[in-house]
Design a protein around this motif. Structure first.
Motif, PDB file in Angstrom:
ATOM      1  N   GLY A   1       0.752  -1.255  -0.134  1.00 35.69           N
ATOM      2  CA  GLY A   1       0.004   0.026   0.011  1.00 35.69           C
ATOM      3  C   GLY A   1       0.923   1.231   0.478  1.00 35.69           C
ATOM      4  O   GLY A   1       0.193   2.377   0.153  1.00 35.69           O
ATOM      5  N   GLU A   2       1.889   0.839   0.005  1.00 35.13           N
ATOM      6  CA  GLU A   2       3.172   2.265  -0.565  1.00 35.13           C
ATOM      7  C   GLU A   2       3.836   2.418  -1.605  1.00 35.13           C
ATOM      8  O   GLU A   2       3.696   1.994  -2.683  1.00 35.13           O
ATOM      9  N   VAL A   3       3.918   4.398  -1.568  1.00 36.49           N
ATOM     10  CA  VAL A   3       4.876   4.349  -3.033  1.00 36.49           C
ATOM     11  C   VAL A   3       6.249   4.698  -2.170  1.00 36.49           C
ATOM     12  O   VAL A   3       5.987   5.714  -1.817  1.00 36.49           O
ATOM     13  N   ARG A   4       6.962   4.714  -2.729  1.00 32.75           N
ATOM     14  CA  ARG A   4       8.748   4.964  -3.197  1.00 32.75           C
ATOM     15  C   ARG A   4       8.496   6.266  -4.071  1.00 32.75           C
ATOM     16  O   ARG A   4       8.223   6.309  -5.093  1.00 32.75           O
ATOM     17  N   ILE A   5       9.392   7.028  -3.342  1.00 34.51           N
ATOM     18  CA  ILE A   5       9.367   8.526  -4.204  1.00 34.51           C
ATOM     19  C   ILE A   5      11.328   9.203  -4.235  1.00 34.51           C
ATOM     20  O   ILE A   5      11.295   9.229  -3.166  1.00 34.51           O
ATOM     21  N   ARG A   6      11.107   9.316  -5.421  1.00 31.82           N
ATOM     22  CA  ARG A   6      12.421  10.011  -5.533  1.00 31.82           C
ATOM     23  C   ARG A   6      12.191  11.375  -4.824  1.00 31.82           C
ATOM     24  O   ARG A   6      11.925  12.397  -6.307  1.00 31.82           O
ATOM     25  N   VAL A   7      12.475  12.422  -3.962  1.00 34.04           N
ATOM     26  CA  VAL A   7      12.311  13.189  -4.024  1.00 34.04           C
ATOM     27  C   VAL A   7      13.249  14.218  -4.078  1.00 34.04           C
ATOM     28  O   VAL A   7      14.037  14.971  -4.631  1.00 34.04           O
ATOM     29  N   LYS A   8      11.544  15.574  -4.555  1.00 34.97           N
ATOM     30  CA  LYS A   8      12.640  16.901  -5.615  1.00 34.97           C
ATOM     31  C   LYS A   8      12.953  17.926  -4.198  1.00 34.97           C
ATOM     32  O   LYS A   8      13.966  19.432  -4.798  1.00 34.97           O
ATOM     33  N   ALA A   9      11.770  17.911  -3.953  1.00 34.52           N
ATOM     34  CA  ALA A   9      11.724  18.847  -2.412  1.00 34.52           C
ATOM     35  C   ALA A   9      11.169  18.812  -1.717  1.00 34.52           C
ATOM     36  O   ALA A   9      10.146  17.959  -1.290  1.00 34.52           O
ATOM     37  N   LEU A  10      11.009  19.322  -0.465  1.00 31.68           N
ATOM     38  CA  LEU A  10      10.939  19.344   0.754  1.00 31.68           C
ATOM     39  C   LEU A  10      10.266  21.019   1.376  1.00 31.68           C
ATOM     40  O   LEU A  10      11.513  21.764   1.497  1.00 31.68           O
TER      41      LEU A  10
ATOM     42  N   ALA B   1       7.040  16.931   1.037  1.00 35.34           N
ATOM     43  CA  ALA B   1       7.534  16.459   0.691  1.00 35.34           C
ATOM     44  C   ALA B   1       7.273  16.353  -1.294  1.00 35.34           C
ATOM     45  O   ALA B   1       5.651  16.072  -1.660  1.00 35.34           O
ATOM     46  N   ALA B   2       7.445  15.942  -2.114  1.00 35.79           N
ATOM     47  CA  ALA B   2       7.009  16.647  -3.510  1.00 35.79           C
ATOM     48  C   ALA B   2       8.723  15.847  -4.464  1.00 35.79           C
ATOM     49  O   ALA B   2       9.372  15.992  -3.964  1.00 35.79           O
ATOM     50  N   GLY B   3       8.412  15.098  -5.554  1.00 41.33           N
ATOM     51  CA  GLY B   3       8.684  14.575  -6.129  1.00 41.33           C
ATOM     52  C   GLY B   3       8.050  13.650  -7.463  1.00 41.33           C
ATOM     53  O   GLY B   3       7.236  13.668  -7.993  1.00 41.33           O
ATOM     54  N   ILE B   4       9.192  12.678  -7.535  1.00 46.70           N
ATOM     55  CA  ILE B   4       8.331  11.673  -8.846  1.00 46.70           C
ATOM     56  C   ILE B   4       8.785  10.175  -8.065  1.00 46.70           C
ATOM     57  O   ILE B   4       9.528   9.819  -7.443  1.00 46.70           O
ATOM     58  N   VAL B   5       7.228   9.495  -8.531  1.00 45.19           N
ATOM     59  CA  VAL B   5       7.779   8.080  -8.026  1.00 45.19           C
ATOM     60  C   VAL B   5       8.221   6.848  -8.972  1.00 45.19           C
ATOM     61  O   VAL B   5       8.629   7.111 -10.080  1.00 45.19           O
ATOM     62  N   ASP B   6       9.102   6.474  -7.802  1.00 41.04           N
ATOM     63  CA  ASP B   6      10.028   5.824  -7.747  1.00 41.04           C
ATOM     64  C   ASP B   6      10.184   3.917  -7.885  1.00 41.04           C
ATOM     65  O   ASP B   6      10.236   3.125  -8.685  1.00 41.04           O
TER      66      ASP B   6
ATOM     67  N   GLU C   1      -3.040   1.368  -6.780  1.00 38.49           N
ATOM     68  CA  GLU C   1      -2.927   1.217  -7.813  1.00 38.49           C
ATOM     69  C   GLU C   1      -3.289   2.337  -7.782  1.00 38.49           C
ATOM     70  O   GLU C   1      -3.446   3.357  -6.612  1.00 38.49           O
ATOM     71  N   GLY C   2      -3.364   3.520  -8.918  1.00 40.40           N
ATOM     72  CA  GLY C   2      -3.212   4.282  -9.738  1.00 40.40           C
ATOM     73  C   GLY C   2      -2.253   5.069  -9.809  1.00 40.40           C
ATOM     74  O   GLY C   2      -1.739   6.297 -10.478  1.00 40.40           O
ATOM     75  N   PHE C   3      -0.928   4.769  -9.421  1.00 43.85           N
ATOM     76  CA  PHE C   3       0.026   5.343  -8.809  1.00 43.85           C
ATOM     77  C   PHE C   3       1.570   4.289 -10.192  1.00 43.85           C
ATOM     78  O   PHE C   3       1.242   2.969  -9.753  1.00 43.85           O
ATOM     79  N   ALA C   4       1.981   4.304 -11.147  1.00 40.99           N
ATOM     80  CA  ALA C   4       3.089   4.235 -11.988  1.00 40.99           C
ATOM     81  C   ALA C   4       4.640   4.931 -11.489  1.00 40.99           C
ATOM     82  O   ALA C   4       4.481   6.335 -11.666  1.00 40.99           O
ATOM     83  N   PRO C   5       5.678   4.504 -11.599  1.00 36.93           N
ATOM     84  CA  PRO C   5       6.908   4.874 -11.415  1.00 36.93           C
ATOM     85  C   PRO C   5       6.889   6.226 -13.132  1.00 36.93           C
ATOM     86  O   PRO C   5       6.139   5.891 -13.912  1.00 36.93           O
TER      87      PRO C   5
ATOM     88  N   VAL D   1       4.228  13.726  -8.227  1.00 40.85           N
ATOM     89  CA  VAL D   1       3.673  13.705  -6.745  1.00 40.85           C
ATOM     90  C   VAL D   1       3.501  14.255  -5.436  1.00 40.85           C
ATOM     91  O   VAL D   1       5.151  15.049  -5.889  1.00 40.85           O
ATOM     92  N   SER D   2       3.049  14.689  -5.036  1.00 37.55           N
ATOM     93  CA  SER D   2       3.123  15.303  -3.958  1.00 37.55           C
ATOM     94  C   SER D   2       1.976  14.804  -2.320  1.00 37.55           C
ATOM     95  O   SER D   2       1.614  14.066  -2.639  1.00 37.55           O
ATOM     96  N   ILE D   3       2.878  15.356  -1.302  1.00 32.92           N
ATOM     97  CA  ILE D   3       2.208  14.343  -0.248  1.00 32.92           C
ATOM     98  C   ILE D   3       1.833  15.969   0.826  1.00 32.92           C
ATOM     99  O   ILE D   3       1.954  15.635   1.388  1.00 32.92           O
ATOM    100  N   VAL D   4       0.553  14.876   1.086  1.00 34.24           N
ATOM    101  CA  VAL D   4      -0.482  15.473   2.205  1.00 34.24           C
ATOM    102  C   VAL D   4      -0.101  14.440   3.641  1.00 34.24           C
ATOM    103  O   VAL D   4       0.466  13.277   3.622  1.00 34.24           O
TER     104      VAL D   4
END
Length: 329
Positions: A29-38, A66-71, A78-82, A86-89
């Motif tokens: 249920g998690e997604v890993r993100i390559r962070v671009k900004a905090l 954080a905001a970045g790109i799904v890794d 479901e609904g997200f892909a590399p 995205v940004s984070i609530v």
């Protein structure tokens, strides 16, 4: 491997360290993100100092935005892909899901595809501020056209978001700031009026602005002695929403004012919104619509590179900023 910010003891900004750790795959249920900004928040300074509502085991990570790109996506997502931007609530626990790192994992239900018009820096400065202001002013107070809304700590990212949201619905935002140094900037940011609490009679100025009507809604991050003049200037049946506690002084309860005006004084946390899927979806829809119309826009005070996280926290605690402090990765 991932670079993360952690602290091994409580203290000032100097206890923050950039360390290299294994980057585990995202859980179910998690997604890993390559962070671009905090985006930086005062809650992180409180956690670091040992005065936050959470108590971490050390060493601890930190960070809420954080905001970045799904890794990589975890099982069941479901609904997200590399490659998705995205940004984070902000999560309920930054100890469980710390954002300060170049690779971080978050629950998929906290991810938002941010509009293409937003930079990663703006996206990282968005959700904590606007969800906090929306939840208080719209979700609870139902601020509407004609309302007077007094906003303390008005130069903070939440304060500026509240000014924008009040304007969006036709209310009159009254910015309250300690000194006159930020007065002109707050007027340019959309405040209808600015009251300088250390240089003016706060109660008198609020009554002068609002007349017989009074202030219907107060959004306060400070507490302390300011409670008495704030409540004295409120309308009958008015609502004071307390979401912080920046004052180190005791907060008096204005008993007779509350009785005579039938005031409502309420504590508020953004978790009331982020922890409720229905309310969160309504908040996101409101904020995204405001962004599309150009009526909401994050205000960034200053950006720092990841390697200067200590300096970024020092600036956070200097109270010099107008808006959000952002760290680029």
């Amino acid at each position: 491997m991932a670079r993360v910010v952690r602290f091994h003891e409580h203290g000032g900004p100097e206890v923050l360290r950039i360390e290299t750790v294994d980057a585990p795959p995202p859980g179910e249920g998690e997604v890993r993100i390559r962070v671009k900004a905090l985006g930086l928040n005062r809650a992180e300074a409180l956690l670091r100092a040992g005065t936050y509502i959470e108590t971490p085991s050390l060493p601890s990570g930190l960070g809420l935005e954080a905001a970045g790109i799904v890794d990589r996506v975890g099982e069941g997502v479901e609904g997200f892909a590399p490659g998705d931007a995205v940004s984070i609530v902000p999560p309920i626990s930054m100890i469980r899901w710390p954002a300060y790192g170049d690779q971080v994992s978050f629950p998929a239900n906290l991810l938002v595809r941010h509009p293409p018009s937003l930079s990663f820096e703006a996206a990282a400065a968005l959700w904590m501020s606007y969800l906090t202001a929306y939840g208080a002013l719209i979700g609870i107070a139902q601020v509407a056209k004609g309302d007077f809304v007094a906003i303390t700590a008005a130069s903070s990212s939440v304060g500026l978001a509240a000014i924008q949201i009040a304007n969006l619905v036709g209310a009159t935002p009254i910015a309250i700031t300690r000194t006159s140094a930020k007065k002109e900037a707050l007027l340019q940011a959309g405040a209808s009026h600015v009251v300088v609490s250390a240089e003016e009679d706060l109660e008198g100025r609020l009554k002068q602005i609002t007349g017989a009507e009074g202030v219907r809604v107060v959004l306060d991050a400070i507490g302390g002695p300011i409670f008495e003049p704030l409540t004295a200037a409120m309308s009958r049946g008015g609502l004071l929403l307390e979401y912080g506690g920046l004052s180190a002084e005791p907060t008096p309860f204005p008993l007779f004012t509350a009785l005579s005006k039938s005031l409502m004084l309420r504590g508020y946390l953004v978790h009331e919104i982020t922890g409720n899927p229905v309310r969160l979806e309504a908040a996101k829809a409101f904020i995204l619509a405001g962004l599309e119309k150009g009526l909401l826009r994050p205000v960034i005070a200053r950006t720092f590179p990841f390697e200067e996280i200590v300096e970024a926290h020092r600036f956070l605690e200097s109270n010099q900023q107008l808006g959000k402090i952002v760290v680029t990765v």
